[in-house]
Write a protein that holds these residues in place. Structure first.
Motif, mmCIF file in Angstrom:
data_model
loop_
_atom_site.group_PDB
_atom_site.id
_atom_site.type_symbol
_atom_site.label_atom_id
_atom_site.label_comp_id
_atom_site.label_asym_id
_atom_site.label_seq_id
_atom_site.Cartn_x
_atom_site.Cartn_y
_atom_site.Cartn_z
ATOM 1 N N GLU A 1 -24.216 -66.336 -64.622
ATOM 2 C CA GLU A 1 -25.577 -66.725 -64.266
ATOM 3 C C GLU A 1 -25.513 -67.957 -63.366
ATOM 4 O O GLU A 1 -24.497 -68.653 -63.310
ATOM 5 C CB GLU A 1 -26.398 -67.052 -65.508
ATOM 6 N N THR B 1 -37.109 -61.845 -61.176
ATOM 7 C CA THR B 1 -36.154 -62.891 -60.844
ATOM 8 C C THR B 1 -36.708 -63.814 -59.779
ATOM 9 O O THR B 1 -37.230 -63.365 -58.762
ATOM 10 C CB THR B 1 -34.850 -62.246 -60.345
ATOM 11 N N SER C 1 -32.988 -64.261 -56.172
ATOM 12 C CA SER C 1 -32.098 -63.115 -56.353
ATOM 13 C C SER C 1 -31.125 -62.996 -55.189
ATOM 14 O O SER C 1 -31.487 -63.214 -54.028
ATOM 15 C CB SER C 1 -32.904 -61.821 -56.514
ATOM 16 N N GLY D 1 -29.824 -68.815 -57.801
ATOM 17 C CA GLY D 1 -29.611 -67.404 -58.065
ATOM 18 C C GLY D 1 -28.421 -67.240 -58.995
ATOM 19 O O GLY D 1 -27.786 -68.215 -59.412
ATOM 20 N N GLU D 2 -28.099 -65.993 -59.311
ATOM 21 C CA GLU D 2 -27.027 -65.710 -60.273
ATOM 22 C C GLU D 2 -25.642 -65.862 -59.676
ATOM 23 O O GLU D 2 -24.651 -65.860 -60.397
ATOM 24 C CB GLU D 2 -27.192 -64.294 -60.818
#
Lengths: 112, 117
Positions: free
Chosen positions: A42, B2, B5, B109-110
């Protein structure tokens, strides 16, 4: 040239105890400090921050302390919970700049 | 839904190839960033865009070219990939002003893990 240093790569704490994560910085122009928390796979998420004009900021179980003379800040988590297990990044903002400088992170493991 | 993203999340490619990573944010922020987290785990700023305009370029090789078609998107194109480009690339956004305005908060973001073989 590491302007933000987190010298402990990891920390293990038992559930219910206090976790103390430390951060040192070298740049006197930093005026705002933040802690980010990151779980695997994450992105980092904002946790808590402190302005350089303060020496303490508290938000629930999380407290950040700033010692400007020592160029040191710390994050206290009380009581620690297993869900707090993550990598914690210290970050600092330069008053004349528009980005954050991050440390390498400290991995916190809270065991039940 | 989200907020920031990135795609793709994982990317494995050969040296010399060209690849792109896309980023979109739906937070209405004006400022977007690309950060790189290398094997030493530092998160280092690469680029910052404010309302589609480049405001920071941290001595990144010109093989890296960010493109912002609008303020909600900041894509990263990398030419002639090298082994040292292997890293996790994070896109982020913030309110305008110094590192996100009053709080300095960045929304990440991830991450996109790029592996160059």
């Amino acid at each position: 040239d590491q302007q933000v240093k987190q010298n402990s790569p990891s920390l293990s704490v038992q559930e219910g105890r206090i976790s103390i994560l430390n951060c040192d910085y070298t740049n006197s122009m930093f005026d705002y400090f933040l802690w980010y928390k990151k779980y695997p796979a994450e992105g980092p998420t904002f946790l808590i921050s402190i302005s350089s004009i303060k020496d303490k900021n508290e938000d629930g179980r999380f407290t950040v302390f700033l010692n400007k003379s020592a160029k040191h800040l710390s994050l206290h988590i009380v009581p620690s919970q297993p869900g707090d297990s993550a990598v914690y990044f210290c970050a600092a903002r330069n008053s004349g700049y528009s980005t954050l400088t991050f440390g390498k992170g400290t991995m916190l493991l809270v065991s039940p | 839904d989200t907020a920031v993203s990135q795609t793709p999340k994982y990317l494995v490619t050969q040296m010399g190839n060209d690849k792109s990573i896309k980023c979109e944010q739906n937070l209405g922020h004006d400022t977007m960033y690309w950060y790189k987290q290398d094997s030493k785990k530092f998160l280092k700023i690469m680029f910052s865009y404010n309302n589609k305009e480049l405001i920071i370029n941290e001595t990144v090789p010109n093989r890296f070219s960010p493109k912002s078609p609008d303020k909600a998107h900041l894509n990263l194109h990398i030419n002639s990939l090298e082994l040292g480009d292997s890293a996790v690339y994070f896109c982020a956004s913030s309110l305008p002003g110094l590192a996100g305005g009053v709080t300095g908060e960045l929304f990440f973001g991830e991450g996109s893990r790029l592996t160059v073989l």
